[in-house]
Design a protein around this motif. Structure first.
Motif, PDB file in Angstrom:
ATOM      1  N   UNK A  36       0.663  -1.499  -0.075  1.00 37.40           N
ATOM      2  CA  UNK A  36       0.628  -0.084  -0.348  1.00 37.40           C
ATOM      3  C   UNK A  36       0.884   1.465  -0.140  1.00 37.40           C
ATOM      4  N   UNK A  37       2.068   1.538   0.518  1.00 37.89           N
ATOM      5  CA  UNK A  37       3.103   2.648   0.366  1.00 37.89           C
ATOM      6  C   UNK A  37       3.027   2.571  -0.702  1.00 37.89           C
ATOM      7  N   UNK A  38       4.093   1.817  -1.160  1.00 39.02           N
ATOM      8  CA  UNK A  38       4.843   1.909  -2.810  1.00 39.02           C
ATOM      9  C   UNK A  38       3.270   2.449  -3.733  1.00 39.02           C
ATOM     10  N   UNK A  39       2.254   1.564  -3.257  1.00 42.27           N
ATOM     11  CA  UNK A  39       0.847   1.770  -4.336  1.00 42.27           C
ATOM     12  C   UNK A  39       1.007   2.945  -4.325  1.00 42.27           C
ATOM     13  N   UNK A  40       0.716   3.627  -2.940  1.00 40.34           N
ATOM     14  CA  UNK A  40       0.675   4.635  -2.623  1.00 40.34           C
ATOM     15  C   UNK A  40       1.448   6.221  -3.448  1.00 40.34           C
ATOM     16  N   UNK A  41       2.712   5.213  -3.381  1.00 40.02           N
ATOM     17  CA  UNK A  41       3.153   6.364  -3.498  1.00 40.02           C
ATOM     18  C   UNK A  41       3.422   6.827  -4.880  1.00 40.02           C
ATOM     19  N   UNK A  42       3.085   5.914  -5.834  1.00 39.80           N
ATOM     20  CA  UNK A  42       2.997   5.308  -7.301  1.00 39.80           C
ATOM     21  C   UNK A  42       1.971   6.510  -8.006  1.00 39.80           C
ATOM     22  N   UNK A  43       0.943   6.004  -7.149  1.00 40.39           N
ATOM     23  CA  UNK A  43      -0.650   7.381  -7.793  1.00 40.39           C
ATOM     24  C   UNK A  43      -0.266   9.050  -7.399  1.00 40.39           C
ATOM     25  N   UNK A  44       1.383   9.165  -6.253  1.00 41.59           N
ATOM     26  CA  UNK A  44       0.746  10.487  -6.620  1.00 41.59           C
ATOM     27  C   UNK A  44       2.159  11.260  -6.955  1.00 41.59           C
ATOM     28  N   UNK A  45       2.648   9.832  -7.120  1.00 41.90           N
ATOM     29  CA  UNK A  45       3.892  10.308  -9.086  1.00 41.90           C
ATOM     30  C   UNK A  45       3.245  11.153 -10.230  1.00 41.90           C
ATOM     31  N   UNK A  46       1.806  10.193 -10.372  1.00 49.25           N
ATOM     32  CA  UNK A  46       0.867  10.329 -11.333  1.00 49.25           C
ATOM     33  C   UNK A  46       0.368  11.229 -11.533  1.00 49.25           C
ATOM     34  N   UNK A  47      -0.558  11.916 -10.317  1.00 48.58           N
ATOM     35  CA  UNK A  47      -1.215  13.436  -9.679  1.00 48.58           C
ATOM     36  C   UNK A  47       0.209  13.936  -9.842  1.00 48.58           C
ATOM     37  N   UNK A  48       1.093  13.911  -9.729  1.00 45.40           N
ATOM     38  CA  UNK A  48       1.620  15.024  -9.563  1.00 45.40           C
ATOM     39  C   UNK A  48       2.012  15.722 -11.074  1.00 45.40           C
ATOM     40  N   UNK A  49       2.522  14.483 -12.335  1.00 51.81           N
ATOM     41  CA  UNK A  49       2.450  14.559 -13.380  1.00 51.81           C
ATOM     42  C   UNK A  49       1.364  15.105 -13.985  1.00 51.81           C
ATOM     43  N   UNK A  50       0.263  15.248 -12.824  1.00 54.55           N
ATOM     44  CA  UNK A  50      -1.412  15.027 -14.434  1.00 54.55           C
ATOM     45  C   UNK A  50      -1.278  16.760 -13.339  1.00 54.55           C
TER      46      UNK A  50
END
Length: 115
Positions: A36-50
């Protein structure tokens, strides 16, 4: 009123800018074999890009809804969130336990920001 859509298909847009606000669709992990920690970090990376696509960033978030499949992962999710969000810029936030569309997803995050 001007509306701009980004990464759009017949069902949804990943991000929409309207009237000075940016609305993101629920963001999910691109790699599901992680915790869950790594999945959350992955999602937040996508958020930064969007957000960057519209000239915004995480300091301009106004609201967030986090969906988590198992509350046992709450602390792990929060470790990634807390490392990502700048001090003094936390949005209004809710966290909900939910069954997500893909059983491999542990976290989904929906955000809104100002442009």
């Amino acid at each position: 009123m001007s509306i701009q859509r980004h990464i759009t298909n017949h069902r949804l847009s990943e991000a929409v800018q309207a009237n000075g606000f940016i609305f993101l669709a629920g963001q999910v992990p691109t790699i599901t074999v992680q915790d869950a920690e790594a999945q959350t970090a992955d999602i937040l990376r996508q958020v930064d890009e969007l957000l960057a696509h519209f000239g915004s960033d995480k300091t301009k978030l106004v609201e967030a809804t986090l969906f988590i499949t198992d509350l046992a992962n709450f602390d792990a999710m929060n470790r990634a969130w807390d490392a990502w969000i700048p001090e003094g810029h936390a949005p209004a936030r809710a966290c909900v336990q939910a069954q997500l569309a893909n059983p491999e997803w542990l976290v989904e995050i929906k955000l809104s920001a100002v442009a």
